[in-house]
Design an enzyme around this catalytic site. Structure first.
Site, short mmCIF file in Angstrom:
data_model
loop_
_atom_site.label_atom_id
_atom_site.label_comp_id
_atom_site.label_asym_id
_atom_site.label_seq_id
_atom_site.Cartn_x
_atom_site.Cartn_y
_atom_site.Cartn_z
N ARG A 1 -6.69 0.27 1.27
CA ARG A 1 -7.81 0.39 2.20
C ARG A 1 -8.02 1.84 2.64
O ARG A 1 -9.12 2.35 2.61
CB ARG A 1 -7.44 -0.45 3.42
CG ARG A 1 -8.56 -0.92 4.21
CD ARG A 1 -8.14 -1.61 5.46
NE ARG A 1 -6.92 -2.37 5.41
CZ ARG A 1 -6.80 -3.60 5.87
NH1 ARG A 1 -7.85 -4.23 6.32
NH2 ARG A 1 -5.63 -4.18 5.89
N ASP B 1 0.81 -1.23 0.00
CA ASP B 1 0.00 0.00 0.00
C ASP B 1 0.84 1.28 0.00
O ASP B 1 0.32 2.35 -0.29
CB ASP B 1 -0.91 0.03 1.23
CG ASP B 1 -1.88 -1.13 1.26
OD1 ASP B 1 -2.12 -1.73 0.20
OD2 ASP B 1 -2.40 -1.45 2.34
N VAL C 1 -3.74 -11.04 -6.45
CA VAL C 1 -2.79 -11.15 -7.57
C VAL C 1 -1.72 -10.05 -7.42
O VAL C 1 -0.55 -10.25 -7.74
CB VAL C 1 -3.54 -10.98 -8.91
CG1 VAL C 1 -2.56 -10.84 -10.07
CG2 VAL C 1 -4.46 -12.16 -9.15
N GLN C 2 -2.13 -8.90 -6.89
CA GLN C 2 -1.20 -7.77 -6.71
C GLN C 2 -0.12 -8.06 -5.69
O GLN C 2 0.91 -7.41 -5.65
CB GLN C 2 -1.96 -6.52 -6.23
CG GLN C 2 -2.95 -5.97 -7.21
CD GLN C 2 -4.01 -5.14 -6.51
OE1 GLN C 2 -3.87 -3.94 -6.38
NE2 GLN C 2 -5.09 -5.77 -6.06
O1 F6P Z 1 -2.26 -4.06 3.90
C1 F6P Z 1 -1.98 -4.73 2.75
C2 F6P Z 1 -3.25 -5.21 2.08
O2 F6P Z 1 -2.85 -5.86 0.91
C3 F6P Z 1 -4.31 -4.14 1.80
O3 F6P Z 1 -4.11 -3.42 0.61
C4 F6P Z 1 -5.57 -4.95 1.75
O4 F6P Z 1 -6.67 -4.17 2.13
C5 F6P Z 1 -5.33 -6.00 2.77
O5 F6P Z 1 -3.94 -6.16 2.87
C6 F6P Z 1 -6.00 -7.32 2.44
O6 F6P Z 1 -5.83 -8.16 3.51
P1 F6P Z 1 -6.09 -9.73 3.53
O7 F6P Z 1 -4.99 -10.35 2.74
O8 F6P Z 1 -5.97 -10.09 4.95
O9 F6P Z 1 -7.40 -9.96 2.92
#
Ligand code: F6P
Length: 341
Positions: A171, A127, A272-273
């Site tokens: 987020r 992020d 995927v990111q």
């Molecule tokens: O904080 C990194 C992140 O990839 C955010 O961009 C995303 O909201 C969150 O983790 C997703 O979390 P999880 O893998 O627990 O669903």
């Protein structure tokens, strides 16, 4: 020195490069020994460890994920969590910790450091929203993946004269949306920092169709409509109190189709990111962070986090590192707005 290492929070490309750099420098230059804690703070909380020596880190530089595993475990929400972590550390003869994580994982490290345990933090998150460092590794890879997806979506959008919406991670901060949207030539970018009006989004879309090109909308998962203009979203909460987000891309798909009469399709890039091999930029940054973290421990610079300032890796107090999120400032968003519509 006997050093414990853990990786916590959402994984990101480059974690293995950090682990490798920490172990290689520690063993080769300082004669250190390492203890790998599995799955973030769950490792020290439950005493779950793995061997972490030079053999264990061979060949991992280009590999995504983390050989140590990760989790969003928060010892401060577990019964007697702090004491259990400190007991494990003492029992294993661990003299210092390198904690690789984002805002949540490092906030635990900040609290633990106040008990006198020598801790050095390494920032990671796709992020790129940690205030004290210009960049975190993982971000460049996530932006590269999202940009490639946008490039591909452009061609199919043109063939079918459709609106294509790409939902990316982010987020609280819209850095991935902003950078991939700019790099991929998006016609609208929606980020959490700037609540959007659906009518304005639809106007940009109609303007784009009027020029005989198909619009691409890039939306961060945490983007919000101006209050009261669209239904609100919510979901489960994790151990750090974050709502699990999903659905803005699909919501936009139906709203845009209803309001403009154009066909719309959403693609949610999701994890995927975060997966796969890191870019060269992220491998180099992660490696430099790992090397600097080991030096910091040996120089007695504990309670600090390594950070990138310009081209230099420097140290900042851990407490400062997690104090404020780095959000997209209005002037950066204004650069992207020039290309809307
Ligand atoms: O904080 C990194 C992140 O990839 C955010 O961009 C995303 O909201 C969150 O983790 C997703 O979390 P999880 O893998 O627990 O669903």
């Amino acid at each position: 020195m006997r050093i414990g290492v853990l990786t916590g929070g959402g994984d990101c490309p480059g974690l293995n490069a950090v682990i490798r750099a920490i172990v290689r420098k520690g063993v080769q230059v300082y004669g250190d020994e390492f203890v790998g804690f599995r799955d973030g703070w769950r490792g020290p909380l439950e005493g779950d460890t793995m061997t972490l020596d030079v053999a264990a880190v061979r060949g991992i530089l280009p590999r995504g994920g983390t050989i140590l595993g990760s989790s969003r475990t928060n010892p401060y929400s577990a019964d007697d969590g702090e004491r259990r972590v400190l007991d494990t550390v003492r029992r294993l003869g661990v003299e210092a910790l390198v904690v690789v994580g984002g805002e949540d994982t490092l906030s635990v490290a900040t609290k633990l450091a106040t008990t006198g345990l020598p801790v050095v933090g390494v920032p990671k998150t796709i992020d790129n929203d940690l205030g004290a460092t210009d960049y975190t590794f993982g971000f460049d890879t996530a932006v590269t993946v999202a940009t490639e997806a946008i490039d591909r979506l452009h061609t199919t959008a043109e063939s079918h004269h459709r609106v294509l919406i790409v939902e990316v991670m982010g987020r609280h901060a819209g850095w991935i949306a902003l950078h991939s949207g700019l790099a991929g030539g998006a016609n609208v970018i929606l980020i959490p920092e700037r609540p959007f009006r659906i009518d304005a989004v639809c106007e940009f879309i109609e303007h784009r169709f009027a020029s005989h090109y198909a619009p691409i909308v890039v939306v961060a998962e945490g983007a919000l409509p101006v209050e009261g203009t669209l239904p609100s979203r919510g979901g489960e909460v994790d151990a750090f109190g974050h709502v699990r987000l999903s659905g803005i891309g699909n919501l936009l798909e139906s709203e845009i189709a209803d309001r403009t009469g154009q066909e719309a399709r959403a693609t949610v890039l999701g994890h995927v990111q975060r997966g796969g091999s890191p870019t060269a930029f992220d491998r180099v940054l992660a490696t430099r962070f790992g090397l600097a973290a080991v030096d910091a421990l040996h120089d007695g610079n504990v309670g600090q986090m390594v950070a990138l300032h310009g081209a230099s890796v420097e140290l900042v107090p851990l407490a400062e590192a997690t104090a404020a999120l780095k959000l997209v400032p209005p002037e950066r968003f204004a650069e992207a707005e020039v290309f809307f519509g």
